[in-house]
Design an enzyme around this catalytic site. Structure first.
Site, PDB file in Angstrom:
ATOM      1  N   SER A 148       0.875  -1.181   0.000  1.00 30.63           N
ATOM      2  CA  SER A 148       0.000   0.000   0.000  1.00 30.63           C
ATOM      3  C   SER A 148       0.902   1.218   0.000  1.00 30.63           C
ATOM      4  CB  SER A 148      -0.859   0.012   1.272  1.00 30.63           C
ATOM      5  OG  SER A 148      -1.526   1.266   1.389  1.00 30.63           O
ATOM      6  N   TYR A 161      -1.995  -0.873  10.640  1.00 34.29           N
ATOM      7  CA  TYR A 161      -1.998  -1.216   9.208  1.00 34.29           C
ATOM      8  C   TYR A 161      -0.759  -0.625   8.526  1.00 34.29           C
ATOM      9  CZ  TYR A 161      -3.761  -1.118   4.326  1.00 34.29           C
ATOM     10  OH  TYR A 161      -3.922  -1.262   2.960  1.00 34.29           O
TER      11      TYR A 161
END
Ligand SMILES: NC(=O)c1ccc[n+]([C@@H]2O[C@H](COP(=O)([O-])OP(=O)(O)OC[C@H]3O[C@@H](n4cnc5c(N)ncnc54)[C@H](OP(=O)(O)O)[C@@H]3O)[C@@H](O)[C@H]2O)c1
Length: 257
Positions: A148, A161
């Protein structure tokens, strides 16, 4: 020397690929693209019914379902035993599963932190290890992780995350160093803002949706299908010397000041 044809450079004919978390969203579109390039694609997720629907939706004969929970080490080992028994090899592993729990760190329990790190990072090592064992035997392979842009930049209320994705990016580089000489490459695809099921509430919220669109030079959210080409490239002969790279697919979001 004759120039290689475009189709041979990007062909995945004869390759076996496993895409984790491919019942919907980004994983489904990556699986669709790999199948379109000729790979035999194994769809994974925890919901077998959803995988059957995804296989029907892709609609080509070269996809099969392999439901298991990537966070369950025994289930992973069993799944790889099935792959070895049925196919004798695994050419491409796309590690796409990623869960997210957006909230301030002070609101996380110990258990929530550990579970998220386990699913988003620790499990990736176990999957990569099992894949590497097969790839080392066959003398080649492609490890691809969906990280990501959160692996490189940060936002508030997303620390666990973000750390897991940064760790995953490190794993990708480390495995590139570890296995490069064995003809196994390791690369990452780092998506920006994609309107998948998980993000629909944000994407459909007029204020928040517009914020992320405007924060991107291309002025819009990405469509999951726009990640398929990156996965095909990294899995294909065209990327034979690409190793340890993070291919950012974010409409330019991370280059904006
Ligand atoms: N969407 C974005 O904007 C964006 C941006 C950057 C990075 N990413 C990354 O891209 C990846 C895919 O994102 P997405 O938005 O497509 O996610 P998603 O819509 O939530 O889909 C995740 C998929 O993973 C499966 N899954 C979840 N936990 C699993 C487990 N323990 N074992 C096996 N399968 C599991 C889910 O199926 P079941 O629930 O049926 O198991 C589902 O098919 C993630 O790694 C995410 O972090 C997404």
């Amino acid at each position: 020397m004759t120039a290689p044809s475009l189709s041979s450079m990007f062909s995945l004919e004869g390759k076996v690929a496993l895409v984790t978390g491919s019942g919907r969203g980004i994983g489904l579109e990556i699986a669709r693209a790999l199948a379109g390039a000729g790979a035999h694609v194994l769809l994974n997720g925890r919901d077998a019914g959803r995988l059957r629907e995804a296989a029907a939706d892709i609609g080509t004969g070269n996809v099969a379902c392999l439901p298991f929970d990537i966070a369950d080490g025994n289930a992973v080992r069993e799944a790889f035993a099935v792959i070895e028994h049925e196919h004798g090899r695994l050419d491409v592993l796309v590690q796409n599963v990623g869960q997210r729990n957006r909230k301030p760190l002070q609101d996380f329990s110990d258990e929530e932190i550990r579970t998220l790190i386990d699913v988003d990072l620790s499990s990736a090592f176990i999957l990569a290890r099992e894949a590497a064992r097969l790839m080392l035997k066959q003398g080649e392979g492609r490890l691809i992780a969906v990280t990501s842009i959160a692996g490189q930049i940060a936002r508030a209320n997303d620390s666990v995350y973000t750390a897991a994705k940064a760790g995953l990016t490190g794993m990708v580089r480390a495995l590139a160093a570890e296995y490069g000489s064995r003809n196994i490459t390791s690369n990452a695809i780092a998506p920006g803002f994609f309107a998948t099921e998980t993000n629909l509430a944000i994407a459909n919220d007029p204020e928040k949706g517009a914020y992320f669109a405007n924060r991107t030079p291309m002025g819009r959210w990405g469509q999951p299908s726009e990640l398929g080409g990156a996965a095909v490239f990294l899995a294909s002969p065209a990327a034979s010397y690409v190793n340890g790279h993070t291919l950012v697919v974010d409409g330019g979001a991370t280059i904006l000041m």
